[in-house]
Design a protein around this motif. Structure first.
Motif, PDB file in Angstrom:
ATOM      1  N   MET A   1      14.100  -1.987  -0.908  1.00  0.00           N
ATOM      2  CA  MET A   1      13.399  -2.530   0.129  1.00  0.00           C
ATOM      3  C   MET A   1      12.261  -1.579   0.455  1.00  0.00           C
ATOM      4  SD  MET A   1      15.066  -3.666   3.753  1.00  0.00           S
ATOM      5  CE  MET A   1      13.884  -3.512   5.193  1.00  0.00           C
ATOM      6  N   ASN A   2      11.134  -2.293   0.949  1.00  0.00           N
ATOM      7  CA  ASN A   2      10.190  -1.592   1.299  1.00  0.00           C
ATOM      8  C   ASN A   2      10.438  -0.917   2.746  1.00  0.00           C
ATOM      9  OD1 ASN A   2       7.525  -0.754   0.932  1.00  0.00           O
ATOM     10  ND2 ASN A   2       6.517  -2.855   1.239  1.00  0.00           N
ATOM     11  N   MET A   3       9.942   0.143   2.983  1.00  0.00           N
ATOM     12  CA  MET A   3      10.179   0.955   4.067  1.00  0.00           C
ATOM     13  C   MET A   3       8.714   1.323   4.886  1.00  0.00           C
ATOM     14  SD  MET A   3      13.233   3.544   3.912  1.00  0.00           S
ATOM     15  CE  MET A   3      13.117   4.451   2.356  1.00  0.00           C
ATOM     16  N   THR A   4       9.019   1.374   6.283  1.00  0.00           N
ATOM     17  CA  THR A   4       7.767   1.924   6.867  1.00  0.00           C
ATOM     18  C   THR A   4       7.649   3.506   6.592  1.00  0.00           C
ATOM     19  OG1 THR A   4       8.920   2.195   8.647  1.00  0.00           O
ATOM     20  CG2 THR A   4       7.581   0.051   8.575  1.00  0.00           C
ATOM     21  N   HIS A   5       6.455   3.684   6.889  1.00  0.00           N
ATOM     22  CA  HIS A   5       6.456   5.439   6.775  1.00  0.00           C
ATOM     23  C   HIS A   5       7.386   6.138   7.815  1.00  0.00           C
ATOM     24  CE1 HIS A   5       2.566   4.719   4.593  1.00  0.00           C
ATOM     25  NE2 HIS A   5       3.041   5.802   3.980  1.00  0.00           N
ATOM     26  N   TYR A   6       7.735   5.535   8.944  1.00  0.00           N
ATOM     27  CA  TYR A   6       8.597   6.096   9.943  1.00  0.00           C
ATOM     28  C   TYR A   6       9.775   6.064   9.353  1.00  0.00           C
ATOM     29  CZ  TYR A   6      11.483   5.925  14.048  1.00  0.00           C
ATOM     30  OH  TYR A   6      12.459   6.027  15.240  1.00  0.00           O
ATOM     31  N   MET A   7      10.529   4.993   8.714  1.00  0.00           N
ATOM     32  CA  MET A   7      11.789   5.125   8.100  1.00  0.00           C
ATOM     33  C   MET A   7      11.857   6.177   6.792  1.00  0.00           C
ATOM     34  SD  MET A   7      14.011   3.705   9.783  1.00  0.00           S
ATOM     35  CE  MET A   7      15.284   3.310   8.964  1.00  0.00           C
TER      36      MET A   7
END
Length: 165
Positions: A1-7
């Protein structure tokens, strides 16, 4: 899954990044929120609970200032300059996380007597409670947007893999 930079930040270097960037600030916010409620109900502006609240506020303010400076230099500015954001969802998640500096540093400065010196104890209590509330709001917005697949808010067609359940 694609993640935000935060995650991505929280998932990398386990368990250290999770502890440094999430657990410590959230535990501080919880201590502040719970002690703040108790102080507001009891109106005891002296004593151990108020001291815990004050020490936590000062610690959180300076701790998060260090996180803010570190992430500004190593993540926020480079992501912006290099155009590496994964869409508006990614920007919202990281920006709201970084906005935690305002209430946390505000609490530290208030607790150290560097701002609002001429306010009454009750006015300072009100300002402190508002700052705690602001931190909780920005932190939760960061967490919510941080968990969203950032490709949902961008023109990038990737990142729509199915999760195995």
């Amino acid at each position: 899954m694609n993640m935000t930079h935060y995650m991505g930040l929280l998932a990398a270097n386990q368990p250290w990044n999770l502890l440094i960037f999430m657990a410590v600030p959230v535990i501080c916010a919880e201590i502040l929120a719970i002690s703040e409620i108790a102080i507001l109900f009891t109106r005891k502006i002296n004593g151990a609970l108020k001291m815990l609240n004050k020490v936590t506020g000062v610690f959180a303010g300076f701790y998060f200032t260090g996180i803010f400076i570190y992430l500004m230099k190593t993540a926020y500015i480079p992501l912006t300059v290099n155009g590496e954001w994964k869409g508006w969802i990614d920007v919202v998640a990281v920006t709201f996380y970084m906005l935690g500096i305002i209430p946390f540093l505000g609490m530290a400065l208030l607790d150290l007597g560097l701002i609002y010196r001429n306010k009454t104890d009750e006015e300072k209590l009100k300002i402190h409670a508002i700052l705690v509330s602001i931190f909780l709001v920005v932190a939760h917005i960061a967490m919510i947007f941080g968990m969203i697949d950032p490709s949902l808010g961008s023109n990038n067609a990737g990142g729509h893999e199915m999760m195995n359940m």
